[in-house]
Design a protein around this motif. Structure first.
Motif, mmCIF file in Angstrom:
data_model
loop_
_atom_site.group_PDB
_atom_site.id
_atom_site.type_symbol
_atom_site.label_atom_id
_atom_site.label_comp_id
_atom_site.label_asym_id
_atom_site.label_seq_id
_atom_site.Cartn_x
_atom_site.Cartn_y
_atom_site.Cartn_z
ATOM 1 N N LYS A 139 -40.429 8.034 33.096
ATOM 2 C CA LYS A 139 -41.844 7.217 33.726
ATOM 3 C C LYS A 139 -42.344 6.059 33.185
ATOM 4 C CE LYS A 139 -42.805 10.807 37.001
ATOM 5 N NZ LYS A 139 -43.736 11.625 37.768
ATOM 6 N N ALA A 140 -42.211 5.915 31.876
ATOM 7 C CA ALA A 140 -42.932 4.789 31.094
ATOM 8 C C ALA A 140 -41.905 3.738 30.997
ATOM 9 C CB ALA A 140 -43.301 5.181 29.527
ATOM 10 N N THR A 141 -40.534 3.950 30.992
ATOM 11 C CA THR A 141 -39.555 2.795 30.776
ATOM 12 C C THR A 141 -38.912 2.336 32.023
ATOM 13 O OG1 THR A 141 -39.144 3.817 28.662
ATOM 14 C CG2 THR A 141 -37.481 2.082 29.489
ATOM 15 N N PHE A 142 -38.689 3.142 32.853
ATOM 16 C CA PHE A 142 -37.779 2.615 34.147
ATOM 17 C C PHE A 142 -38.561 1.588 34.775
ATOM 18 C CE2 PHE A 142 -36.269 3.271 38.693
ATOM 19 C CZ PHE A 142 -34.822 2.889 38.312
ATOM 20 N N PRO A 143 -39.937 1.652 35.210
ATOM 21 C CA PRO A 143 -40.396 0.772 35.953
ATOM 22 C C PRO A 143 -40.256 -0.677 35.282
ATOM 23 C CG PRO A 143 -41.945 2.331 35.647
ATOM 24 C CD PRO A 143 -40.733 2.839 34.994
ATOM 25 N N LYS A 144 -40.157 -0.883 34.090
ATOM 26 C CA LYS A 144 -39.793 -2.092 33.050
ATOM 27 C C LYS A 144 -38.424 -2.385 33.135
ATOM 28 C CE LYS A 144 -43.252 -0.605 29.692
ATOM 29 N NZ LYS A 144 -43.443 0.020 28.325
ATOM 30 N N SER A 145 -37.522 -1.488 33.292
ATOM 31 C CA SER A 145 -35.784 -1.807 33.392
ATOM 32 C C SER A 145 -35.732 -2.247 34.610
ATOM 33 C CB SER A 145 -35.129 -0.905 32.907
ATOM 34 O OG SER A 145 -35.185 0.393 34.004
ATOM 35 N N LEU A 146 -36.339 -1.689 35.688
ATOM 36 C CA LEU A 146 -35.941 -2.166 37.353
ATOM 37 C C LEU A 146 -36.564 -3.456 37.225
ATOM 38 C CD1 LEU A 146 -34.869 -1.397 40.010
ATOM 39 C CD2 LEU A 146 -37.164 -0.338 40.442
ATOM 40 N N VAL A 199 -36.963 -3.609 47.345
ATOM 41 C CA VAL A 199 -36.838 -4.202 48.713
ATOM 42 C C VAL A 199 -37.430 -5.558 48.643
ATOM 43 C CG1 VAL A 199 -37.715 -3.908 50.920
ATOM 44 C CG2 VAL A 199 -36.924 -1.902 49.823
ATOM 45 N N ASP A 200 -38.663 -5.657 47.976
ATOM 46 C CA ASP A 200 -38.998 -7.114 47.960
ATOM 47 C C ASP A 200 -39.056 -7.579 46.501
ATOM 48 O OD1 ASP A 200 -40.039 -7.153 50.728
ATOM 49 O OD2 ASP A 200 -41.249 -5.492 50.071
ATOM 50 N N GLU A 201 -39.052 -8.866 46.206
ATOM 51 C CA GLU A 201 -38.922 -9.407 45.037
ATOM 52 C C GLU A 201 -40.432 -9.208 44.284
ATOM 53 O OE1 GLU A 201 -37.618 -13.329 44.899
ATOM 54 O OE2 GLU A 201 -35.490 -12.885 45.530
ATOM 55 N N PRO A 212 -44.530 -2.107 40.141
ATOM 56 C CA PRO A 212 -45.718 -1.265 40.668
ATOM 57 C C PRO A 212 -45.187 0.076 41.137
ATOM 58 C CG PRO A 212 -45.893 -3.499 41.512
ATOM 59 C CD PRO A 212 -44.533 -3.369 41.119
ATOM 60 N N LEU A 213 -45.818 0.910 40.963
ATOM 61 C CA LEU A 213 -45.303 2.466 41.365
ATOM 62 C C LEU A 213 -45.215 2.643 42.804
ATOM 63 C CD1 LEU A 213 -47.223 4.843 38.780
ATOM 64 C CD2 LEU A 213 -45.157 3.950 38.589
ATOM 65 N N ASN A 214 -46.121 1.711 43.623
ATOM 66 C CA ASN A 214 -46.000 1.841 45.056
ATOM 67 C C ASN A 214 -44.910 0.845 45.801
ATOM 68 O OD1 ASN A 214 -47.393 -0.390 44.576
ATOM 69 N ND2 ASN A 214 -49.069 -0.133 46.104
ATOM 70 N N GLU A 229 -40.878 4.909 47.732
ATOM 71 C CA GLU A 229 -41.834 4.266 46.892
ATOM 72 C C GLU A 229 -41.119 4.641 45.529
ATOM 73 O OE1 GLU A 229 -45.854 4.619 47.568
ATOM 74 O OE2 GLU A 229 -46.026 3.444 49.200
ATOM 75 N N LEU A 230 -41.476 3.734 44.487
ATOM 76 C CA LEU A 230 -40.871 3.836 43.234
ATOM 77 C C LEU A 230 -41.418 5.383 42.633
ATOM 78 C CD1 LEU A 230 -39.318 3.337 40.660
ATOM 79 C CD2 LEU A 230 -41.102 1.790 40.003
#
Length: 345
Positions: free
Chosen positions: A130-137, A161-163, A172-174, A191-192
């Motif tokens: 949860k800490a790293t995946f939002p950064k890699s995505l 879906v959106d840039e 963002p998590l949402n 949602e992420l």
């Protein structure tokens, strides 16, 4: 003469009408044609000690033909194999080689080679995922791969879906994401945060982990599978995903088209991979190469616009060749060569 023992388990979707895997008895018969006795033993936990003693006393080598998905007591089975290897039985493969070459995080161990992108990660805890995946995505489309499962189950292509806004380094998590599973190329929107919670199931439990690597769009041109007998490429399967726009899975179940080629048709890939095989072996624990294993590659383009090949996965626990049973003779020759090399040392 001591025997070659093939291990199987009772039942499972990989069995033929005779109760064996379709590619097991052809190997047994191919060995017998070469005057090497062989037989099949079905592993049962209740008979573990009996099986161990019989194989220790009567076998020169074992060949494991058990699909981990059909094995309820993998840890106990692997421990028996370790004890057999320690007792002098030639392991094909050693159980730790199965783990080293077959686990999805082998890719992470190879990411400093030219075979695997540097931005490939393994998540062993929910917290690091949860800490790293939002950064890699935030850097582009990703593929998440669970360690367990087969035929594309738990392998997800994840797209925003959106840039993102310029300068955003974390999704963002949402944020809305499009998720396509390789099992059947079906699409889901989440949602992420909700999707990461869903993926927790892949991390918890025995051997749980997720591998996170960049999505390679040239997968649409096909995945190239090298079918290996130890250090020898014997066959190449070119697996082209279905033509559907979202399809990226290279499994038959998902509609991919298979073509069988000679290694000579992929000479650049073959030479490049064999040239790095010593380094691969070292980085994955130094174990002898598995008897039967596969390495799957996807085309990519380097900074000079040249084709390059990216390693997407390796398998060695129980690679099948039911579509080309004549390869049983190649396998039999390799078994005998391995025995001679090991026993005569």
């Amino acid at each position: 003469m001591k025997k070659v023992i093939f291990f199987e388990v009772q039942s499972g979707s990989d069995k033929g009408p005779d109760g064996y895997r379709p590619d097991t008895m052809p190997m047994v018969e191919a060995l017998k044609q070469r005057e090497q006795d062989a037989e099949v033993i079905f592993f049962e936990l209740e008979k573990r000690d009996e099986i161990f003693n019989y194989v220790k006393d009567n076998a020169v080598a074992y060949v494991s033909r058990i699909n981990p998905g059909n094995l309820a007591h993998e840890a106990e089975y692997f421990e028996m194999l370790r004890e057999l290897c320690a007792a002098g039985v030639v392991g094909m493969p050693h159980p730790d080689a199965m783990i080293g070459y077959g686990a999805k995080d082998a890719l992470v161990k190879l990411r400093h080679t030219s075979l695997v992108p540097e931005d490939t990660y393994a998540y062993y805890t929910i917290e690091e995922f949860k800490a790293t995946f939002p950064k890699s995505l935030a850097n582009g489309e990703r593929v998440l791969k669970q360690n367990r499962g087969s035929t594309g189950e738990g392998i997800w292509r994840v797209q925003l879906v959106d840039e993102l806004e310029d300068g955003d380094l974390v999704v963002p998590l949402n944020a809305k994401i499009k998720c396509t599973e390789a099992k059947d190329n079906h699409v889901e929107y989440h949602e992420l945060d909700a999707f990461m919670s869903f993926c927790e199931q892949y991390i918890v439990g025995a051997n749980g982990m997720l591998v996170d690597m960049p999505f390679l769009p040239r997968i649409k041109e096909g995945e190239i599978r090298l079918f290996m007998l130890r250090n020898k490429p014997i066959n190449v399967v070119h697996k082209k995903p279905a033509d559907d726009a979202d399809a990226f899975s290279a499994t038959l179940f998902s509609g991919a088209q298979y073509r069988y080629d000679s290694p000579d048709d992929w000479i650049t890939l073959v030479h490049g991979f064999l040239g790095q095989l010593d380094e691969v072996t070292s980085l994955l624990g130094g174990y002898d190469l598995p008897l039967i294993w596969t390495a799957d590659f996807i085309l990519d383009t380097d900074e000079n616009g040249q084709d390059t090949y990216i390693l997407g996965e390796m398998n060695c626990s129980c690679v099948g060749f039911t579509s080309e049973l004549e390869l049983a003779h190649n396998v039999a020759e390799e078994i005998l060569a391995c025995i001679n090399e090991t026993v005569l040392v």
